[in-house]
Design a protein around this motif. Structure first.
Motif, PDB file in Angstrom:
ATOM      1  N   MET A   1     -22.816 -18.291 -60.011  1.00 52.67           N
ATOM      2  CA  MET A   1     -22.195 -18.042 -61.276  1.00 52.67           C
ATOM      3  C   MET A   1     -23.081 -17.170 -62.193  1.00 52.67           C
ATOM      4  O   MET A   1     -24.198 -17.874 -62.221  1.00 52.67           O
ATOM      5  N   LYS A   2     -22.687 -16.216 -62.688  1.00 51.75           N
ATOM      6  CA  LYS A   2     -23.709 -15.312 -63.631  1.00 51.75           C
ATOM      7  C   LYS A   2     -23.122 -15.874 -64.995  1.00 51.75           C
ATOM      8  O   LYS A   2     -21.926 -15.822 -65.554  1.00 51.75           O
TER       9      LYS A   2
ATOM     10  N   ILE B   1     -20.503 -25.879 -66.364  1.00 51.94           N
ATOM     11  CA  ILE B   1     -19.680 -24.484 -66.341  1.00 51.94           C
ATOM     12  C   ILE B   1     -19.713 -24.153 -65.046  1.00 51.94           C
ATOM     13  O   ILE B   1     -19.032 -23.657 -64.322  1.00 51.94           O
ATOM     14  N   GLY B   2     -20.918 -24.337 -64.519  1.00 50.73           N
ATOM     15  CA  GLY B   2     -21.348 -23.745 -62.968  1.00 50.73           C
ATOM     16  C   GLY B   2     -20.511 -24.848 -61.839  1.00 50.73           C
ATOM     17  O   GLY B   2     -20.254 -24.347 -60.824  1.00 50.73           O
ATOM     18  N   LYS B   3     -20.016 -26.075 -62.246  1.00 54.78           N
ATOM     19  CA  LYS B   3     -19.144 -26.724 -61.306  1.00 54.78           C
ATOM     20  C   LYS B   3     -17.779 -26.101 -61.119  1.00 54.78           C
ATOM     21  O   LYS B   3     -17.141 -26.482 -60.207  1.00 54.78           O
ATOM     22  N   LEU B   4     -17.338 -25.433 -62.286  1.00 55.18           N
ATOM     23  CA  LEU B   4     -16.181 -24.487 -62.057  1.00 55.18           C
ATOM     24  C   LEU B   4     -16.092 -23.549 -61.026  1.00 55.18           C
ATOM     25  O   LEU B   4     -15.051 -23.055 -60.651  1.00 55.18           O
TER      26      LEU B   4
ATOM     27  N   ALA C   1     -17.549 -23.915 -79.065  1.00 51.95           N
ATOM     28  CA  ALA C   1     -18.089 -23.469 -77.693  1.00 51.95           C
ATOM     29  C   ALA C   1     -16.623 -22.396 -77.099  1.00 51.95           C
ATOM     30  O   ALA C   1     -15.709 -23.235 -76.840  1.00 51.95           O
ATOM     31  N   GLU C   2     -17.088 -21.183 -77.105  1.00 48.83           N
ATOM     32  CA  GLU C   2     -16.013 -20.434 -76.537  1.00 48.83           C
ATOM     33  C   GLU C   2     -16.230 -19.993 -75.216  1.00 48.83           C
ATOM     34  O   GLU C   2     -17.477 -19.539 -74.922  1.00 48.83           O
ATOM     35  N   LEU C   3     -15.504 -20.168 -74.032  1.00 46.16           N
ATOM     36  CA  LEU C   3     -15.836 -19.961 -72.703  1.00 46.16           C
ATOM     37  C   LEU C   3     -14.833 -18.911 -72.206  1.00 46.16           C
ATOM     38  O   LEU C   3     -13.549 -19.170 -72.260  1.00 46.16           O
ATOM     39  N   THR C   4     -15.381 -17.971 -71.589  1.00 48.65           N
ATOM     40  CA  THR C   4     -14.568 -17.243 -71.009  1.00 48.65           C
ATOM     41  C   THR C   4     -14.912 -16.984 -69.472  1.00 48.65           C
ATOM     42  O   THR C   4     -16.168 -16.623 -69.269  1.00 48.65           O
ATOM     43  N   LEU C   5     -14.181 -17.050 -68.399  1.00 52.58           N
ATOM     44  CA  LEU C   5     -14.522 -17.008 -67.281  1.00 52.58           C
ATOM     45  C   LEU C   5     -13.807 -15.714 -66.595  1.00 52.58           C
ATOM     46  O   LEU C   5     -12.545 -15.413 -66.655  1.00 52.58           O
ATOM     47  N   LYS C   6     -14.602 -14.943 -65.959  1.00 54.08           N
ATOM     48  CA  LYS C   6     -14.098 -13.777 -65.292  1.00 54.08           C
ATOM     49  C   LYS C   6     -14.272 -13.625 -63.574  1.00 54.08           C
ATOM     50  O   LYS C   6     -15.488 -14.012 -63.030  1.00 54.08           O
ATOM     51  N   ASN C   7     -13.138 -13.482 -62.867  1.00 51.46           N
ATOM     52  CA  ASN C   7     -13.064 -13.594 -61.614  1.00 51.46           C
ATOM     53  C   ASN C   7     -12.315 -12.876 -60.946  1.00 51.46           C
ATOM     54  O   ASN C   7     -11.072 -12.935 -61.092  1.00 51.46           O
TER      55      ASN C   7
ATOM     56  N   VAL D   1     -14.928 -27.112 -70.871  1.00 53.13           N
ATOM     57  CA  VAL D   1     -14.591 -27.277 -69.262  1.00 53.13           C
ATOM     58  C   VAL D   1     -13.655 -27.873 -68.842  1.00 53.13           C
ATOM     59  O   VAL D   1     -12.707 -27.290 -67.887  1.00 53.13           O
ATOM     60  N   ALA D   2     -13.112 -28.646 -69.637  1.00 48.86           N
ATOM     61  CA  ALA D   2     -12.148 -29.398 -69.021  1.00 48.86           C
ATOM     62  C   ALA D   2     -10.717 -28.895 -69.481  1.00 48.86           C
ATOM     63  O   ALA D   2      -9.768 -28.706 -68.612  1.00 48.86           O
ATOM     64  N   ALA D   3     -10.605 -28.017 -70.353  1.00 54.11           N
ATOM     65  CA  ALA D   3      -9.530 -27.192 -70.802  1.00 54.11           C
ATOM     66  C   ALA D   3      -9.393 -26.139 -69.873  1.00 54.11           C
ATOM     67  O   ALA D   3      -8.279 -25.659 -69.459  1.00 54.11           O
ATOM     68  N   VAL D   4     -10.418 -25.416 -69.572  1.00 53.69           N
ATOM     69  CA  VAL D   4     -10.301 -24.224 -68.553  1.00 53.69           C
ATOM     70  C   VAL D   4     -10.083 -24.630 -67.339  1.00 53.69           C
ATOM     71  O   VAL D   4      -9.466 -23.865 -66.463  1.00 53.69           O
ATOM     72  N   GLU D   5     -10.444 -25.929 -66.733  1.00 59.58           N
ATOM     73  CA  GLU D   5     -10.204 -26.459 -65.500  1.00 59.58           C
ATOM     74  C   GLU D   5      -8.725 -26.729 -65.351  1.00 59.58           C
ATOM     75  O   GLU D   5      -8.200 -26.154 -64.319  1.00 59.58           O
ATOM     76  N   ARG D   6      -8.204 -27.205 -66.375  1.00 56.84           N
ATOM     77  CA  ARG D   6      -6.726 -27.538 -66.389  1.00 56.84           C
ATOM     78  C   ARG D   6      -5.998 -26.086 -66.301  1.00 56.84           C
ATOM     79  O   ARG D   6      -5.018 -25.859 -65.513  1.00 56.84           O
ATOM     80  N   GLN D   7      -6.534 -25.050 -66.868  1.00 53.63           N
ATOM     81  CA  GLN D   7      -6.044 -23.842 -67.106  1.00 53.63           C
ATOM     82  C   GLN D   7      -6.073 -23.013 -65.561  1.00 53.63           C
ATOM     83  O   GLN D   7      -5.008 -22.490 -65.153  1.00 53.63           O
ATOM     84  N   ILE D   8      -7.233 -23.267 -65.064  1.00 57.82           N
ATOM     85  CA  ILE D   8      -7.329 -22.605 -63.609  1.00 57.82           C
ATOM     86  C   ILE D   8      -6.657 -23.327 -62.642  1.00 57.82           C
ATOM     87  O   ILE D   8      -5.866 -22.689 -61.805  1.00 57.82           O
ATOM     88  N   ARG D   9      -6.455 -24.470 -62.600  1.00 50.63           N
ATOM     89  CA  ARG D   9      -5.689 -25.182 -61.702  1.00 50.63           C
ATOM     90  C   ARG D   9      -4.226 -24.908 -61.822  1.00 50.63           C
ATOM     91  O   ARG D   9      -3.613 -24.706 -60.802  1.00 50.63           O
ATOM     92  N   LYS D  10      -3.793 -24.767 -63.193  1.00 56.10           N
ATOM     93  CA  LYS D  10      -2.363 -24.623 -63.336  1.00 56.10           C
ATOM     94  C   LYS D  10      -1.773 -23.325 -62.755  1.00 56.10           C
ATOM     95  O   LYS D  10      -0.759 -23.068 -62.090  1.00 56.10           O
ATOM     96  N   HIS D  11      -2.723 -22.215 -63.455  1.00 56.60           N
ATOM     97  CA  HIS D  11      -2.376 -20.961 -62.999  1.00 56.60           C
ATOM     98  C   HIS D  11      -2.762 -20.529 -61.520  1.00 56.60           C
ATOM     99  O   HIS D  11      -2.048 -19.766 -60.810  1.00 56.60           O
TER     100      HIS D  11
END
Length: 179
Positions: free
Chosen positions: A1-2, A24-27, A50-56, A78-88
């Motif tokens: 991850m970059k 964040i790398g664990k995501l 802490a504002e986190l944006t992941l792009k893939n 990290v917990a919030a974005v993980e929930r978001q990733i799993r859901k979507h």
């Protein structure tokens, strides 16, 4: 991850930077291809944000968390974005179509346009991004992930015609299609 880390009104120690990259790398396990993480650390009125944006593969996941401790903000984001990733991710793979996360897309480019005093309407920023084919439902999901009011896409259901989905004042969604 970059990783791309930005500090606004706060100085982050090397230990905290490493902590954020480790968490964040664990995501990265959710993605099949290389992804990018944009992290912005801010301090406002005694709160650490802490504002986190992941792009893939053209998909964005964005979350912002504010607490009284920067490590807690990172953990919460990290917990919030993980929930978001799993859901979507589950929703897209089951309901829309297979392989939605496997497609590669061209990188986006952002340019600042110089100001011109002779214009009635000032364009202060121009964004360029790849417009990929998708269904209107997928476009609504992407729009919600980005927390935008509208989203431009090529409509798979109508021969890749340019279309726009938007959020209406009543809370539901609208679709504009070209002919």
């Amino acid at each position: 991850m970059k990783f791309t880390i930005t500090e606004k009104k706060v100085h982050i120690t090397e230990e905290l930077r490493e902590y954020a990259e480790k968490k964040i790398g664990k995501l990265d396990r959710f993605f099949r291809t290389e992804s990018e993480a944009f992290i912005t650390f801010t301090s406002e009125r005694g709160r650490y944000i802490a504002e986190l944006t992941l792009k893939n593969n053209g998909m964005f996941h964005r979350v912002s968390e504010a607490t009284s401790d920067m490590q807690a903000s990172i953990d919460s984001a990290v917990a919030a974005v993980e929930r978001q990733i799993r859901k979507h991710k589950t929703r897209l793979e089951k309901r829309l179509r297979d392989g939605v996360f496997e497609r590669e897309s061209a990188p986006s480019v952002t340019q600042d346009v110089p100001e011109d005093d002779e214009q009635d309407f000032k364009i202060v920023r121009t964004k360029m991004f790849p417009v990929k084919p998708m269904t209107p439902e997928e476009a609504v999901l992407q729009m919600n992930l980005l927390e935008h009011e509208f989203f431009v896409f090529k409509n798979q259901d109508h021969d890749d015609a340019f279309s726009i989905v938007y959020k209406r004042k009543q809370g539901d969604y609208g679709l504009i299609e070209t002919t």
